[in-house]
Structures are given as C-alpha cells and as structure tokens.
Write a protein that holds these residues in place. Structure first.
Motif, PDB file in Angstrom:
ATOM      1  N   GLU A 100       0.855  -1.183   0.000  1.00  0.00           N
ATOM      2  CA  GLU A 100       0.000   0.000   0.000  1.00  0.00           C
ATOM      3  C   GLU A 100       0.891   1.232   0.000  1.00  0.00           C
ATOM      4  OE1 GLU A 100      -1.291   1.033   4.530  1.00  0.00           O
ATOM      5  OE2 GLU A 100      -2.478  -0.472   3.497  1.00  0.00           O
ATOM      6  N   ILE A 140      -3.485   3.751  -1.686  1.00  0.00           N
ATOM      7  CA  ILE A 140      -3.556   2.837  -2.830  1.00  0.00           C
ATOM      8  C   ILE A 140      -3.102   1.462  -2.336  1.00  0.00           C
ATOM      9  CG2 ILE A 140      -2.596   2.286  -5.097  1.00  0.00           C
ATOM     10  CD1 ILE A 140      -2.030   5.314  -5.402  1.00  0.00           C
ATOM     11  N   MET A 195      -2.170  -2.733  -3.549  1.00  0.00           N
ATOM     12  CA  MET A 195      -1.847  -3.651  -4.626  1.00  0.00           C
ATOM     13  C   MET A 195      -1.830  -5.063  -4.063  1.00  0.00           C
ATOM     14  SD  MET A 195       1.531  -4.216  -6.964  1.00  0.00           S
ATOM     15  CE  MET A 195       2.190  -5.511  -5.956  1.00  0.00           C
ATOM     16  N   LEU A 252      -4.659  -3.250  -8.748  1.00  0.00           N
ATOM     17  CA  LEU A 252      -4.388  -2.012  -8.019  1.00  0.00           C
ATOM     18  C   LEU A 252      -5.734  -1.454  -7.592  1.00  0.00           C
ATOM     19  CD1 LEU A 252      -1.747  -0.400 -10.370  1.00  0.00           C
ATOM     20  CD2 LEU A 252      -1.374  -1.015  -7.977  1.00  0.00           C
ATOM     21  N   GLU A 308     -10.674  -0.149  -9.266  1.00  0.00           N
ATOM     22  CA  GLU A 308      -9.777  -1.293  -9.395  1.00  0.00           C
ATOM     23  C   GLU A 308      -9.277  -1.424 -10.823  1.00  0.00           C
ATOM     24  OE1 GLU A 308     -11.702  -4.825  -7.990  1.00  0.00           O
ATOM     25  OE2 GLU A 308     -11.368  -4.266  -5.897  1.00  0.00           O
TER      26      GLU A 308
END
Length: 127
Positions: A64, A80, A82, A99, A109
C-alpha cells in the motif's frame, strides 16, 4: 522479485486516468521493485511519483502507498493498495494482480499483468 517489471493493464481499463497521483494509461508502464528479504518497495512510473511499501509471502505480493497520495492530502482518504500473485510457470516471471484506488472517480480497481524485464532490455530502452 527485485528488478524492473513492465505493467500491462487489462484491456478493460480506462484509456487514460489519473488516480491518486498515478497516471494510468493503456500504454505499458514501469514498476521498479526493491527487495530486502520479504520486504518490498514498489515504485510505479518512470518519474517515481507513487511508492508502495509491501511484502511477499510465498507467491502473494501485497503493498500500500507509503506516503499520502494527492487525494489523501485533500481529504485524508485511504491509501492505494496492490495485491498480486507471482506466476513462475510461464517461462518468465509474471505478476497478475489488481491495483485498488479507493478515491478514484470512474473506477477503483485496475487489473494488470507485469512481466519482469531483463536488465539488458531495460538499459536498451533507456538509451
């Protein structure tokens, strides 16, 4: 895991989008991974604007954003994220993942596939 990866977005991703400081387009992007043991720093883009801190556990990579993104500065919103799986069966290392942009208008997404680049290939592209 460490090295340079070329990211290709899902064909269903928006053609151009700027989410939380990460410019997203249909063109391949670069992910640079720095690794120390199971700990990772994931840097997106050639200009290194978005950095995620994460780790690898078996074949699962997660991370993140480590510093506040543009949208977080505006409203104290979420980082964010991942999540990806390492695929070592395809002949060359690949990541298949998503993501997640909690603050992105028009979709939060983005599915992606990343392929590890050989060091010589990346040096050739830079020159």
């Amino acid at each position: 895991m460490g090295g340079v990866w070329r990211i290709d977005l899902s064909p269903h991703a928006p053609r151009t989008l700027d989410c939380d400081g990460l410019a997203v387009s249909s063109h391949p992007s670069i992910l640079t991974v720095s690794q120390s043991g199971s700990h990772l720093i994931l840097t997106f883009g050639d200009d290194h604007r978005v950095e995620l801190v994460g780790d690898i556990d078996g074949e699962v990579v997660s991370g993140e954003s480590s510093s506040p993104t543009t949208a977080m500065n505006r409203g104290g919103r979420s980082p964010i994220h991942m999540q990806a799986i390492v695929d070592r069966q395809s002949g060359s290392d690949r990541l298949h993942g998503v993501l997640t942009f909690p603050n992105c208008i028009g979709g939060s997404e983005l599915l992606f596939t990343a392929t590890r680049e050989h060091q010589a290939d990346h040096e050739t592209q830079e020159h």
